[in-house]
Design an enzyme around this catalytic site. Sequence first.
Site, PDB file in Angstrom:
ATOM      1  N   ARG A  72       0.698  -1.298  -0.045  1.00  0.00           N
ATOM      2  CA  ARG A  72       0.213   0.025  -0.118  1.00  0.00           C
ATOM      3  C   ARG A  72       0.887   1.304  -0.072  1.00  0.00           C
ATOM      4  O   ARG A  72       0.526   2.145  -0.643  1.00  0.00           O
ATOM      5  CB  ARG A  72      -0.930   0.008   1.115  1.00  0.00           C
ATOM      6  N   HIS A  76       0.422   4.650  -2.413  1.00  0.00           N
ATOM      7  CA  HIS A  76       0.160   5.826  -2.090  1.00  0.00           C
ATOM      8  C   HIS A  76       1.267   6.877  -2.660  1.00  0.00           C
ATOM      9  O   HIS A  76       1.230   7.961  -2.739  1.00  0.00           O
ATOM     10  CB  HIS A  76       0.184   5.797  -0.592  1.00  0.00           C
ATOM     11  N   ASN A 103      -3.502   9.303   4.460  1.00  0.00           N
ATOM     12  CA  ASN A 103      -2.171   8.420   4.828  1.00  0.00           C
ATOM     13  C   ASN A 103      -2.110   8.126   6.207  1.00  0.00           C
ATOM     14  O   ASN A 103      -1.367   7.397   6.304  1.00  0.00           O
ATOM     15  CB  ASN A 103      -0.880   9.280   4.114  1.00  0.00           C
ATOM     16  N   HIS A 203      -6.234  -5.684  -3.022  1.00  0.00           N
ATOM     17  CA  HIS A 203      -7.054  -5.674  -1.650  1.00  0.00           C
ATOM     18  C   HIS A 203      -7.326  -7.144  -1.603  1.00  0.00           C
ATOM     19  O   HIS A 203      -8.267  -7.353  -0.324  1.00  0.00           O
ATOM     20  CB  HIS A 203      -8.473  -4.943  -1.957  1.00  0.00           C
TER      21      HIS A 203
END
Length: 336
Positions: A72, A76, A103, A203
């Site tokens: 992740r 990001h 975040n 996911h």
Amino acid sequence: MMQVKGMEARRDLLMMKMIMIMIIVSSMIGRGEGQLTENFYSSNCPNVEAIVKQVVSTKFRQTFTTIPATLRLFFHDCFVTGCDASIMISSPNGGAEKDAEDNLSLAGDGFDTVTKAKQAVEAQCPQVVSCADIIAIAARDVVVLAGGPSFSVELGRRDSLVSQASLVVGNLPEPDFTLSQLNDMFGKNNLSQIDMIALSGAHTLGFSHCNRFANRLYSFSPASPVDPTLDPNYAKQLMDACPQNVDPVIAVDMDPTTPRIFDNVYYQNLVAGKGLFTSDQVLFTDPSSKSTAIDFANSEGEFNGAFVTAMRKLGRVGIKTGNQGRIRTDCTNIDS
């Protein structure tokens, strides 16, 4: 005389074409496109991938959270100012990228993994390998550790000179996004709808806090408080885990079936009405993306291939190369 003029015209046309090509190439170089290579450190840090892999594997043995947290973190980082490790910067006044609201849920194990990998690399190859490249390598390694496909990582990124929380706003997908909103955001980063659907498959790992999807359980619409696209049994399961006004630290697995394995079960969950976010389930409910979601649900090989392609494309987003940015010795310090 006319023949000479014709030759001059052709020469002028050729010169114009050459100038246009030079402008296009120059523009691509400015954006850092096409400059990453798989053997970028072959002469000055040939063992970099082995060093990072050892650190990632050690961290994984300490906590499984290493895997979804690191993956992740890569996403990001790349989606805000490009894959430049700007997400790693610490700010004394809370104004860095990692301090942005979107975040704050990033798990500390991802940051710790990259920091430790960087320290190990610096011990053997000082001031050579960027934090941005270490994040990219680590992201590949955690996918493999979770049972996902291995792939070659393109390298040669440099680290950002800027990290601002304000730059995060509007640059990360939200859990209630429609297919059109997802495509627009991914499209801005040169990622196709298939890339977006494949990357959403990440996911299959990790967890989410209840407030990110509670609206689907309690306030979806006046006519139907529970999102009708949710499988009723799954909705009940989520309500049991996330009652109204629940403690905000409570979290649930994004994949209720195989949450610790990188596989295509995420897409099978979508077909069964078990997508946690609206932005997950829409991949199956929207006719424009449904066939791809079904294809990935039916073929792990097809999903893996698309995921590898998308990860390599993601790794090229907004890169800094050449004399852009810098090689930070401390990933958390923008001036190091």
